[in-house]
Design a protein around this motif. Sequence first.
Motif, PDB file in Angstrom:
ATOM      1  N   ILE A  48     -45.819  24.867  25.303  1.00 62.05           N
ATOM      2  CA  ILE A  48     -45.696  26.030  26.191  1.00 62.05           C
ATOM      3  C   ILE A  48     -44.682  25.675  27.275  1.00 62.05           C
ATOM      4  O   ILE A  48     -44.838  24.658  27.966  1.00 62.05           O
ATOM      5  CB  ILE A  48     -47.054  26.391  26.832  1.00 62.05           C
ATOM      6  CG1 ILE A  48     -48.118  26.592  25.750  1.00 62.05           C
ATOM      7  CG2 ILE A  48     -46.918  27.635  27.706  1.00 62.05           C
ATOM      8  CD1 ILE A  48     -49.530  26.785  26.312  1.00 62.05           C
ATOM      9  N   VAL A  50     -43.049  26.498  30.740  1.00 58.24           N
ATOM     10  CA  VAL A  50     -43.375  27.269  31.954  1.00 58.24           C
ATOM     11  C   VAL A  50     -42.232  27.119  32.961  1.00 58.24           C
ATOM     12  O   VAL A  50     -41.850  26.003  33.320  1.00 58.24           O
ATOM     13  CB  VAL A  50     -44.706  26.781  32.572  1.00 58.24           C
ATOM     14  CG1 VAL A  50     -45.039  27.579  33.824  1.00 58.24           C
ATOM     15  CG2 VAL A  50     -45.834  26.879  31.550  1.00 58.24           C
ATOM     16  N   LYS A  55     -46.637  29.849  38.566  1.00 60.51           N
ATOM     17  CA  LYS A  55     -47.418  29.232  37.488  1.00 60.51           C
ATOM     18  C   LYS A  55     -47.251  27.701  37.505  1.00 60.51           C
ATOM     19  O   LYS A  55     -48.208  26.955  37.310  1.00 60.51           O
ATOM     20  CB  LYS A  55     -47.008  29.823  36.144  1.00 60.51           C
ATOM     21  CG  LYS A  55     -48.102  29.715  35.114  1.00 60.51           C
ATOM     22  CD  LYS A  55     -47.809  30.496  33.881  1.00 60.51           C
ATOM     23  CE  LYS A  55     -48.487  31.852  33.920  1.00 60.51           C
ATOM     24  NZ  LYS A  55     -48.233  32.631  32.697  1.00 60.51           N
ATOM     25  N   LYS A  56     -46.019  27.246  37.767  1.00 56.06           N
ATOM     26  CA  LYS A  56     -45.781  25.795  37.835  1.00 56.06           C
ATOM     27  C   LYS A  56     -46.604  25.185  38.975  1.00 56.06           C
ATOM     28  O   LYS A  56     -47.157  24.101  38.848  1.00 56.06           O
ATOM     29  CB  LYS A  56     -44.286  25.499  38.058  1.00 56.06           C
ATOM     30  CG  LYS A  56     -43.422  25.720  36.826  1.00 56.06           C
ATOM     31  CD  LYS A  56     -42.023  25.193  37.063  1.00 56.06           C
ATOM     32  CE  LYS A  56     -41.328  25.939  38.156  1.00 56.06           C
ATOM     33  NZ  LYS A  56     -40.086  25.362  38.621  1.00 56.06           N
ATOM     34  N   ILE A  59     -50.107  24.889  37.889  1.00 57.36           N
ATOM     35  CA  ILE A  59     -50.254  23.771  36.939  1.00 57.36           C
ATOM     36  C   ILE A  59     -50.320  22.458  37.709  1.00 57.36           C
ATOM     37  O   ILE A  59     -51.185  21.610  37.450  1.00 57.36           O
ATOM     38  CB  ILE A  59     -49.098  23.753  35.904  1.00 57.36           C
ATOM     39  CG1 ILE A  59     -49.216  24.959  34.966  1.00 57.36           C
ATOM     40  CG2 ILE A  59     -49.080  22.446  35.108  1.00 57.36           C
ATOM     41  CD1 ILE A  59     -48.073  25.109  33.986  1.00 57.36           C
ATOM     42  N   VAL A  77     -46.062  22.160  28.462  1.00 60.45           N
ATOM     43  CA  VAL A  77     -47.467  21.821  28.231  1.00 60.45           C
ATOM     44  C   VAL A  77     -47.635  21.647  26.724  1.00 60.45           C
ATOM     45  O   VAL A  77     -47.463  22.599  25.950  1.00 60.45           O
ATOM     46  CB  VAL A  77     -48.395  22.918  28.793  1.00 60.45           C
ATOM     47  CG1 VAL A  77     -49.854  22.583  28.517  1.00 60.45           C
ATOM     48  CG2 VAL A  77     -48.155  23.092  30.291  1.00 60.45           C
ATOM     49  N   CYS A  79     -49.702  21.095  23.486  1.00 62.95           N
ATOM     50  CA  CYS A  79     -51.062  21.370  23.033  1.00 62.95           C
ATOM     51  C   CYS A  79     -51.282  20.822  21.628  1.00 62.95           C
ATOM     52  O   CYS A  79     -50.367  20.782  20.809  1.00 62.95           O
ATOM     53  CB  CYS A  79     -51.295  22.880  22.980  1.00 62.95           C
ATOM     54  SG  CYS A  79     -51.044  23.662  24.567  1.00 62.95           S
ATOM     55  N   LEU A 127     -56.708  24.437  32.880  1.00 61.82           N
ATOM     56  CA  LEU A 127     -55.332  24.632  32.386  1.00 61.82           C
ATOM     57  C   LEU A 127     -55.346  25.581  31.185  1.00 61.82           C
ATOM     58  O   LEU A 127     -54.488  26.458  31.034  1.00 61.82           O
ATOM     59  CB  LEU A 127     -54.758  23.269  32.000  1.00 61.82           C
ATOM     60  CG  LEU A 127     -53.243  23.048  32.074  1.00 61.82           C
ATOM     61  CD1 LEU A 127     -52.650  23.621  33.340  1.00 61.82           C
ATOM     62  CD2 LEU A 127     -52.940  21.559  31.982  1.00 61.82           C
ATOM     63  N   LYS A 128     -56.357  25.408  30.342  1.00 60.91           N
ATOM     64  CA  LYS A 128     -56.484  26.272  29.169  1.00 60.91           C
ATOM     65  C   LYS A 128     -56.705  27.722  29.588  1.00 60.91           C
ATOM     66  O   LYS A 128     -56.129  28.643  29.016  1.00 60.91           O
ATOM     67  CB  LYS A 128     -57.641  25.792  28.284  1.00 60.91           C
ATOM     68  CG  LYS A 128     -57.257  24.585  27.438  1.00 60.91           C
ATOM     69  CD  LYS A 128     -58.432  23.989  26.702  1.00 60.91           C
ATOM     70  CE  LYS A 128     -59.003  24.928  25.674  1.00 60.91           C
ATOM     71  NZ  LYS A 128     -59.920  24.214  24.753  1.00 60.91           N
ATOM     72  N   LEU A 131     -53.363  29.220  31.008  1.00 60.10           N
ATOM     73  CA  LEU A 131     -52.283  29.468  30.047  1.00 60.10           C
ATOM     74  C   LEU A 131     -52.762  30.193  28.780  1.00 60.10           C
ATOM     75  O   LEU A 131     -52.026  30.303  27.813  1.00 60.10           O
ATOM     76  CB  LEU A 131     -51.606  28.131  29.683  1.00 60.10           C
ATOM     77  CG  LEU A 131     -51.016  27.376  30.883  1.00 60.10           C
ATOM     78  CD1 LEU A 131     -50.481  26.018  30.455  1.00 60.10           C
ATOM     79  CD2 LEU A 131     -49.904  28.181  31.544  1.00 60.10           C
ATOM     80  N   ARG A 132     -53.997  30.677  28.832  1.00 67.52           N
ATOM     81  CA  ARG A 132     -54.593  31.434  27.718  1.00 67.52           C
ATOM     82  C   ARG A 132     -54.564  30.657  26.406  1.00 67.52           C
ATOM     83  O   ARG A 132     -54.198  31.169  25.335  1.00 67.52           O
ATOM     84  CB  ARG A 132     -53.883  32.778  27.542  1.00 67.52           C
ATOM     85  CG  ARG A 132     -54.008  33.621  28.773  1.00 67.52           C
ATOM     86  CD  ARG A 132     -53.158  34.848  28.676  1.00 67.52           C
ATOM     87  NE  ARG A 132     -53.277  35.602  29.918  1.00 67.52           N
ATOM     88  CZ  ARG A 132     -53.661  36.870  29.984  1.00 67.52           C
ATOM     89  NH1 ARG A 132     -53.935  37.535  28.902  1.00 67.52           N
ATOM     90  NH2 ARG A 132     -53.742  37.475  31.131  1.00 67.52           N
ATOM     91  N   ILE A 133     -54.907  29.391  26.518  1.00 71.60           N
ATOM     92  CA  ILE A 133     -54.942  28.515  25.344  1.00 71.60           C
ATOM     93  C   ILE A 133     -56.292  28.704  24.649  1.00 71.60           C
ATOM     94  O   ILE A 133     -57.331  28.653  25.314  1.00 71.60           O
ATOM     95  CB  ILE A 133     -54.731  27.037  25.774  1.00 71.60           C
ATOM     96  CG1 ILE A 133     -53.336  26.879  26.414  1.00 71.60           C
ATOM     97  CG2 ILE A 133     -54.910  26.083  24.593  1.00 71.60           C
ATOM     98  CD1 ILE A 133     -53.107  25.541  27.094  1.00 71.60           C
TER      99      ILE A 133
END
Length: 172
Positions: A48, A50, A55-56, A59, A77, A79, A127-128, A131-133
């Motif tokens: 991801i 960013v 947003k940074k 994070i 990021v 994953c 974090l998930k 970032l909609r993980i």
Amino acid sequence: MEFTEVIKNRSSVRSFRLDPVPDEVLSRILEAARAAPSANNFQPWKFILVREEEKKRQIAELCMGQSFVGEAPVVIVACGLPTPSRVGGYTSSTLVDVAIAVEHLVLAAENEGLGTCWIGAFDNRRLKRLLRIPEEVQVVAVIPVGYPLKEKRWKTPRKKMEEIISFEQYEE
Ligand SMILES: Cc1cc2nc3c(=O)[nH]c(=O)nc-3n(C[C@H](O)[C@H](O)[C@H](O)COP(=O)(O)O)c2cc1C
């Protein structure tokens, strides 16, 4: 750059210039990650990118407040996706696979004159959410990427060669 120079020169960078990273440079370092080997060639990764300031900043906060993370022009990021592959029959290959891909990216970034720093101190759960993980996907590493602010970098020490290798069997 010579490959051995890339290896020798790389060190963690924790302060960045404001200059953006051109898209073509970013895509070359992502290509290096894409080329990484993985167990069964499952390639269980997703990166991801960013670039939004707010947003940074969020994070960086979730990386235990390591503010320099949010000061890089791009934060990647990395994953890890679930995979049935096992390493040595005792653990999922995901962490190994993603770590290899991230190190490809880190070395390719060095080759482009960029600085990076592996970040392992982060709040995976939050974090998930940010970032909609998806639930089954885990964050493996956060990598701030940007041009280093300082020319000279601190070289961290390494163990002696004889401490890290042994012949024919494990030796303390
Ligand atoms: C898995 C992993 C997690 C790390 N986490 C952090 C971190 O959260 N913050 C940080 O500033 N550096 C972090 N680092 C960077 C290490 O501190 C650094 O790689 C090590 O001290 C060697 O220094 P060098 O990268 O400059 O050669 C991490 C490195 C790895 C490989």
